[in-house]
Design a protein around this motif. Structure first.
Motif, PDB file in Angstrom:
ATOM      1  N   GLU A 289       0.850  -1.053   0.064  1.00 13.42           N
ATOM      2  CA  GLU A 289      -0.125   0.032   0.138  1.00 13.42           C
ATOM      3  C   GLU A 289       0.868   1.316   0.069  1.00 13.42           C
ATOM      4  OE1 GLU A 289      -2.509   0.151   3.372  1.00 13.42           O
ATOM      5  OE2 GLU A 289      -3.408   1.981   2.767  1.00 13.42           O
ATOM      6  N   GLY A 290       1.915   1.308   0.846  1.00 19.20           N
ATOM      7  CA  GLY A 290       2.917   2.542   0.764  1.00 19.20           C
ATOM      8  C   GLY A 290       3.779   2.579  -0.527  1.00 19.20           C
ATOM      9  N   GLU A 291       3.845   1.409  -1.123  1.00 19.85           N
ATOM     10  CA  GLU A 291       4.574   1.594  -2.575  1.00 19.85           C
ATOM     11  C   GLU A 291       3.669   2.301  -3.505  1.00 19.85           C
ATOM     12  OE1 GLU A 291       7.015  -1.488  -5.602  1.00 19.85           O
ATOM     13  OE2 GLU A 291       5.980  -2.147  -3.659  1.00 19.85           O
ATOM     14  N   GLU A 292       2.408   1.854  -3.496  1.00 23.59           N
ATOM     15  CA  GLU A 292       1.615   2.320  -4.475  1.00 23.59           C
ATOM     16  C   GLU A 292       1.263   3.774  -4.319  1.00 23.59           C
ATOM     17  OE1 GLU A 292      -2.772   1.472  -6.416  1.00 23.59           O
ATOM     18  OE2 GLU A 292      -1.942   0.280  -5.001  1.00 23.59           O
ATOM     19  N   MET A 293       0.882   4.015  -2.923  1.00 27.13           N
ATOM     20  CA  MET A 293       0.420   5.506  -2.892  1.00 27.13           C
ATOM     21  C   MET A 293       1.667   6.246  -2.422  1.00 27.13           C
ATOM     22  SD  MET A 293      -1.781   7.582  -1.854  1.00 27.13           S
ATOM     23  CE  MET A 293      -3.159   6.073  -1.707  1.00 27.13           C
ATOM     24  N   GLY A 294       3.292   5.802  -2.367  1.00 27.73           N
ATOM     25  CA  GLY A 294       4.356   6.424  -2.473  1.00 27.73           C
ATOM     26  C   GLY A 294       4.438   7.199  -3.968  1.00 27.73           C
ATOM     27  N   ALA A 295       4.166   6.128  -4.958  1.00 32.07           N
ATOM     28  CA  ALA A 295       4.506   6.379  -6.304  1.00 32.07           C
ATOM     29  C   ALA A 295       3.621   7.465  -6.605  1.00 32.07           C
ATOM     30  CB  ALA A 295       4.280   5.288  -7.181  1.00 32.07           C
ATOM     31  N   ARG A 296       2.370   7.404  -6.334  1.00 25.97           N
ATOM     32  CA  ARG A 296       1.222   8.559  -6.612  1.00 25.97           C
ATOM     33  C   ARG A 296       1.649   9.825  -5.888  1.00 25.97           C
ATOM     34  NH1 ARG A 296      -1.533  10.578 -10.509  1.00 25.97           N
ATOM     35  NH2 ARG A 296      -3.218  12.019  -9.757  1.00 25.97           N
ATOM     36  N   ARG A 297       2.056   9.677  -4.609  1.00 28.30           N
ATOM     37  CA  ARG A 297       2.475  10.894  -4.011  1.00 28.30           C
ATOM     38  C   ARG A 297       3.495  11.644  -4.595  1.00 28.30           C
ATOM     39  NH1 ARG A 297       2.401   9.153   0.651  1.00 28.30           N
ATOM     40  NH2 ARG A 297       0.319   9.953   1.224  1.00 28.30           N
ATOM     41  N   ALA A 298       4.522  10.804  -5.128  1.00 28.18           N
ATOM     42  CA  ALA A 298       5.746  11.384  -5.742  1.00 28.18           C
ATOM     43  C   ALA A 298       5.422  11.840  -6.890  1.00 28.18           C
ATOM     44  CB  ALA A 298       6.975  10.292  -5.994  1.00 28.18           C
ATOM     45  N   HIS A 299       4.398  11.428  -7.908  1.00 29.75           N
ATOM     46  CA  HIS A 299       4.253  11.957  -9.074  1.00 29.75           C
ATOM     47  C   HIS A 299       3.476  13.058  -8.959  1.00 29.75           C
ATOM     48  CE1 HIS A 299       2.592  12.059 -13.077  1.00 29.75           C
ATOM     49  NE2 HIS A 299       1.286  12.111 -12.901  1.00 29.75           N
ATOM     50  N   VAL A 300       2.437  13.381  -8.090  1.00 26.38           N
ATOM     51  CA  VAL A 300       1.582  14.521  -7.645  1.00 26.38           C
ATOM     52  C   VAL A 300       2.564  15.583  -7.434  1.00 26.38           C
ATOM     53  CG1 VAL A 300      -0.142  15.781  -6.159  1.00 26.38           C
ATOM     54  CG2 VAL A 300      -0.672  13.197  -7.132  1.00 26.38           C
ATOM     55  N   LEU A 301       3.524  15.369  -6.398  1.00 24.80           N
ATOM     56  CA  LEU A 301       4.326  16.333  -5.896  1.00 24.80           C
ATOM     57  C   LEU A 301       5.333  16.937  -7.032  1.00 24.80           C
ATOM     58  CD1 LEU A 301       5.490  15.251  -2.581  1.00 24.80           C
ATOM     59  CD2 LEU A 301       3.721  16.779  -2.922  1.00 24.80           C
ATOM     60  N   TRP A 302       5.762  15.998  -7.927  1.00 30.23           N
ATOM     61  CA  TRP A 302       6.603  16.494  -9.100  1.00 30.23           C
ATOM     62  C   TRP A 302       5.944  17.069 -10.485  1.00 30.23           C
ATOM     63  CZ3 TRP A 302       6.194  15.498 -14.432  1.00 30.23           C
ATOM     64  CH2 TRP A 302       7.444  15.744 -15.053  1.00 30.23           C
ATOM     65  N   ALA A 303       4.723  16.968 -10.438  1.00 32.39           N
ATOM     66  CA  ALA A 303       3.578  17.724 -11.296  1.00 32.39           C
ATOM     67  C   ALA A 303       3.261  18.812 -10.791  1.00 32.39           C
ATOM     68  CB  ALA A 303       2.451  16.777 -11.500  1.00 32.39           C
ATOM     69  N   VAL A 304       3.050  19.068  -9.494  1.00 29.33           N
ATOM     70  CA  VAL A 304       2.912  20.330  -8.953  1.00 29.33           C
ATOM     71  C   VAL A 304       3.956  21.220  -9.265  1.00 29.33           C
ATOM     72  CG1 VAL A 304       2.540  21.592  -6.928  1.00 29.33           C
ATOM     73  CG2 VAL A 304       1.137  19.452  -7.316  1.00 29.33           C
ATOM     74  N   GLU A 305       5.169  21.003  -9.011  1.00 29.74           N
ATOM     75  CA  GLU A 305       6.345  21.898  -9.233  1.00 29.74           C
ATOM     76  C   GLU A 305       6.690  21.838 -10.588  1.00 29.74           C
ATOM     77  OE1 GLU A 305       9.827  20.490  -6.964  1.00 29.74           O
ATOM     78  OE2 GLU A 305      11.110  21.982  -7.546  1.00 29.74           O
ATOM     79  N   HIS A 306       6.758  20.875 -11.559  1.00 30.29           N
ATOM     80  CA  HIS A 306       7.451  20.930 -12.905  1.00 30.29           C
ATOM     81  C   HIS A 306       6.503  20.998 -13.877  1.00 30.29           C
ATOM     82  CE1 HIS A 306      11.377  19.894 -11.198  1.00 30.29           C
ATOM     83  NE2 HIS A 306      10.724  19.059 -10.590  1.00 30.29           N
ATOM     84  N   VAL A 307       5.058  20.782 -13.745  1.00 33.91           N
ATOM     85  CA  VAL A 307       3.990  20.843 -14.540  1.00 33.91           C
ATOM     86  C   VAL A 307       2.950  22.073 -14.194  1.00 33.91           C
ATOM     87  CG1 VAL A 307       2.037  19.718 -15.885  1.00 33.91           C
ATOM     88  CG2 VAL A 307       4.169  18.411 -15.156  1.00 33.91           C
ATOM     89  N   PHE A 308       2.511  22.057 -13.120  1.00 33.45           N
ATOM     90  CA  PHE A 308       1.541  23.127 -13.051  1.00 33.45           C
ATOM     91  C   PHE A 308       1.874  24.297 -12.692  1.00 33.45           C
ATOM     92  CE2 PHE A 308      -1.067  19.121 -12.173  1.00 33.45           C
ATOM     93  CZ  PHE A 308      -2.235  19.419 -12.791  1.00 33.45           C
ATOM     94  N   PHE A 309       2.788  24.631 -11.747  1.00 29.35           N
ATOM     95  CA  PHE A 309       3.231  25.982 -11.410  1.00 29.35           C
ATOM     96  C   PHE A 309       4.063  26.671 -12.765  1.00 29.35           C
ATOM     97  CE2 PHE A 309       2.122  27.561  -7.359  1.00 29.35           C
ATOM     98  CZ  PHE A 309       1.433  26.234  -6.788  1.00 29.35           C
ATOM     99  N   PRO A 310       4.790  25.926 -13.446  1.00 33.62           N
ATOM    100  CA  PRO A 310       5.295  26.668 -14.531  1.00 33.62           C
ATOM    101  C   PRO A 310       4.150  26.966 -15.837  1.00 33.62           C
ATOM    102  CG  PRO A 310       6.635  24.713 -14.025  1.00 33.62           C
ATOM    103  CD  PRO A 310       5.459  24.638 -13.207  1.00 33.62           C
ATOM    104  N   ALA A 311       3.204  26.366 -15.733  1.00 34.94           N
ATOM    105  CA  ALA A 311       1.875  26.507 -16.615  1.00 34.94           C
ATOM    106  C   ALA A 311       1.335  27.514 -15.864  1.00 34.94           C
ATOM    107  CB  ALA A 311       1.151  25.506 -16.605  1.00 34.94           C
ATOM    108  N   PHE A 312       1.069  27.761 -14.546  1.00 35.56           N
ATOM    109  CA  PHE A 312       0.543  29.158 -14.160  1.00 35.56           C
ATOM    110  C   PHE A 312       1.522  30.392 -14.591  1.00 35.56           C
ATOM    111  CE2 PHE A 312      -1.016  26.503 -10.149  1.00 35.56           C
ATOM    112  CZ  PHE A 312      -1.472  25.731 -10.733  1.00 35.56           C
ATOM    113  N   LYS A 313       2.676  29.990 -14.471  1.00 36.64           N
ATOM    114  CA  LYS A 313       3.536  31.425 -14.833  1.00 36.64           C
ATOM    115  C   LYS A 313       3.337  31.750 -16.474  1.00 36.64           C
ATOM    116  CE  LYS A 313       7.734  31.552 -13.225  1.00 36.64           C
ATOM    117  NZ  LYS A 313       8.960  31.319 -12.998  1.00 36.64           N
TER     118      LYS A 313
END
Length: 743
Positions: A689-713
């Motif tokens: 459970e931690g492995e699956e949730m950890g992968a999703r959490r890592a993807h969301v945090l990466w997307a927030v920093e490298h996808v969404f906020f650059p797009a906000f700019k």
């Protein structure tokens, strides 16, 4: 040893003698029973419900019908009904209607060389009557009433035991209605071979669509039994392009080119519509009619695909509708029991002539094509700097932070005006204690150790080379204007020039950004919602698609959503209605989406099959995978919360539900506070459970920093509501300095 050999020889001789006794007398040749003959013939002609439908459509068009209505139940296995307004059938012909080789279109064998009708064998109705319960209701123009007859095994039978088998008068409109019930009821092996009714219904929809495109001046409709909405509804006055648009979608119709060619040497004429080089799909869609008969030709298909290979990208295929009219004397129609194939003279020459003509058409269109390519740039950020103190100083270019030329060092500014602009410097989040069990550390160089799996670089994208569609809908322009009118100018500038600091709280979806000398806490969930809604308005009609293979059953998806909702919750927001039976809600949602599938596909790339399967959803953001766990609620919301009555509210509510679906989810706390993560933030292998949730959490945090906020700019228009409820100023460097100066 010798005794054993003698025993083997005796056994062999005995076996030979037994075999001789069995074949000593040849079996007599006997004629098959007539019922067996008819069922064998029926099995060759009616292989599936779609083949029965094809025969019935051709009979209706041969009868001069201008309207053809098809009703289907359970993929045609339970019910297949076709109603036309043609010339009808005389009452005197009804007794022999379903006998084999009874036809009104052929008298002599020589007539085959000039046949110009769809059917001619006189086996279709006979074959159907041997493997199904067949009912015919017909009325001619001169008849005072309609006549209904029931058939079984090619002969008239009574409707109920004890009644007469003769046709009986009934009320009816001019034309013929043929009802086929319980297809293959007496051939259980073949009936069990069909996978699912939805697959058979999709085949029926495809066949009706082909004839609807080809048969001009004929109206077609097709729907499931018990449903008010139609899967296909084509008016008799619709042009060929409009028919293609309604059946195959606007993406095909917008890229069509018309072609027509003829050659007296080979006695043929060809005309049709084909897509240009701006459109391509993974599999060729080819509608081929030879002398108005829907047929297949593997040679012609391969030749067309080879022609398009010079214009389309690799693995790209076209849509082609081709109608060939060839001198009947040069065509052999009596090749295949289902008339699926025909032979004609000079096939290679005709194929080459058609392909050359289409190639010339594509080349003419190709002259105006434009290609957008990505330039190859160094990986580092390029900037141009010059000393403002020297008016004559030249700008020098730097790559990756290394100066390529000398420049004067400017005077050191006051510390209260310093603004951090390099995101690679140490961030404030690196000084915060990591949350227990977090699957990814935070901060720039110190903390951004999310695994490569957090990125979506391994996702395969199929690029479609086609011009964007310009949206001219007044409702969409008004929605865009509403966003501009609600813009908060100062906050928009902050997002346009901000520096991302880091995710502060992933459970409450809070991130820190720096704007100038101010530090803000941003609810990135709300900010993502505003951005995704604006993307939906900006890219309206030009969305990519996330394909599902195999397609998902919409009704099952809705049931999953309903299972997670409390019974008795209002079905529609703002109403007092309680949630009815889940089966009723599921059917309601599926029906609403199926009824509007053409609009959903054209505007939103939301593809729903006529049988209620979900094939694709819109792709709003590249390199980010939306939370599929929210898909059931998203589908349910489309059926219950979208305002389908008016255009502008419909688009607004649909795009808001789509934005809500794409917003990064609120991640639950780790499964255990201790032992669920290693020192570097990755999940342990012994905790699934931690492995699956950890992968999703890592993807969301990466997307927030490298996808969404650059797009906000780049393109976020910050609204008043986002300023009021989504952004909080937590620090102002100049204000802090003033406080310290007063102290």
């Amino acid at each position: 040893m010798e005794d054993a050999m003698d025993l083997d020889v005796q056994r062999a001789e005995k076996r030979k003698a037994d075999c001789l006794d069995e074949v000593s007398f040849p079996k007599r040749i006997k004629p098959l029973d007539e019922d067996v003959i008819n069922k064998i013939a029926a099995g060759e002609i009616i292989v599936a419900p779609v083949h029965a439908l094809k025969e019935l459509i051709e009979n209706a068009v041969d009868a001069g019908a201008t309207s053809v209505e098809v009703l289907v139940k359970e993929g045609g296995l339970k019910l297949l009904q076709i109603t036309d307004n043609g010339c009808g059938i005389d009452k005197e012909d009804l007794p022999i209607l379903c006998e084999r080789f009874t036809t009104s279109k052929l008298q002599r064998f020589e007539d085959l060389s000039s046949i110009a009708t769809y059917g001619f064998r006189g086996e279709a109705l006979a074959s159907i009557s041997h493997i199904a319960h067949l009912t015919v209701t017909t009325k001619t123009k001169d008849s005072s009433c309609a006549w209904r007859a029931h058939y079984d095994g090619g002969k008239l039978v009574p409707a109920k035991p004890g009644q007469t088998a003769e046709p009986r008068p009934v009320a009816g409109r001019p034309g013929t209605q043929i009802t086929v019930e319980d297809l293959f009821y007496n051939v259980p092996t073949r009936r069990r071979a069909f996978r699912s009714p939805s697959d058979e219904y999709n085949k029926i929809i495809d066949m009706v669509g082909r004839y609807a495109v080809h048969c001009s001046q004929v109206a077609f409709s097709c729907k499931k039994h018990g449903e008010s909405s139609t899967s296909i509804a084509i008016q008799s006055s619709a042009a060929a392009v409009d028919r293609i648009r309604q059946i195959y979608g606007g993406s095909v119709a917008n890229e069509l080119i018309e072609f027509a060619t003829a050659d007296d040497r080979w006695s043929f004429r060809a005309h049709g519509w084909a897509t240009n080089a701006n459109y391509s799909i993974k599999k060729t869609t080819m509608l081929l009619f030879i002398n108005h008969r829907c047929v297949e030709s593997s040679n012609l298909r391969k030749s067309l695909e080879q022609t398009y290979s010079a214009f389309l990208p690799k693995n790209g295929h076209p849509f082609v509708y081709l109608s060939l009219e060839i001198d009947p004397h040069r065509v052999d129609v009596n090749v295949h029991p289902t008339k699926r194939e025909v032979n004609f003279l000079n096939e290679d020459e005709i194929t080459q002539a058609v392909c050359e003509h289409i190639r010339s058409k594509l080349a003419a269109v190709d002259k105006s094509r434009t290609f957008v390519t990505q330039t190859l740039l160094p990986t580092g950020a390029w900037s141009s700097t010059a000393s403002q103190d020297e008016p004559g100083a030249k700008a020098t270019t730097r790559a990756n932070g290394d100066s390529s030329g000398s420049r004067r060092t400017p005077a050191r500014p006051y510390e209260n005006n310093l603004v951090r602009t390099d995101t690679n410097l140490r961030k404030i989040t690196s000084m915060l204690p990591p949350a227990s069990g977090s699957s990814a550390s935070r901060g720039g160089v110190d903390g951004s150790r999310a695994s490569s799996g957090a990125r979506s670089g391994n996702v395969q994208y199929d690029l479609v080379d086609r011009e964007p569609v310009s949206c001219r809908l007044a409702s969409v322009r008004e929605l865009r204007a509403d966003v501009r009118d609600d813009m908060h100018q100062e906050l928009t500038e902050v997002f346009a020039n901000h520096t991302f600091v880091g995710v502060v709280d992933e459970r409450r979806r809070l991130a820190a950004i720096q704007g100038g000398v101010k530090l803000f806490l941003v609810d990135y969930g709300r900010a993502c919602f505003e951005y995704l809604y604006q993307v939906g308005l900006t890219d309206f009609g030009n969305f990519g698609a996330i394909q599902f293979s195999p397609p998902l059953d919409l009704e099952e998806i809705v049931h999953i959503a309903l299972a997670s909702r409390e019974y008795g919750q209002p079905m529609l927001e703002g109403t007092g209605e309680t949630l009815p039976d889940p089966d009723v809600v599921a059917k309601l949602v599926v029906r609403r989406l199926v009824e509007r599938r053409e609009m959903l596909l054209e505007y939103f790339s939301f593809e729903v099959t006529p049988s209620g399967e979900l094939r694709s959803i819109p792709l709003l953001v590249k390199d980010y995978t939306p939370p599929m766990v929210k898909l059931p609620q998203f589908v349910l919301a489309l059926g219950t919360r979208v305002d389908w009555k008016a255009e502008k509210p419909c688009f607004a509510t649909f795009l808001r539900e789509l934005a809500s679906f794409y917003v990064p989810e609120q991640l639950p706390p780790p499964a255990s506070a201790e032992g669920s993560a290693t020192d570097d933030g990755t999940a342990k292998e012994n905790d699934p459970e931690g492995e699956e949730m950890g992968a999703r959490r890592a993807h969301v945090l990466w997307a927030v920093e490298h996808v969404f906020f650059p797009a906000f700019k780049a393109r976020l228009v910050a609204t008043m509501s986002l300023m009021e409820n989504g952004v909080l100023e937590v620090a102002n460097l100049k204000g802090l300095y003033r406080v310290f100066e007063r102290c």
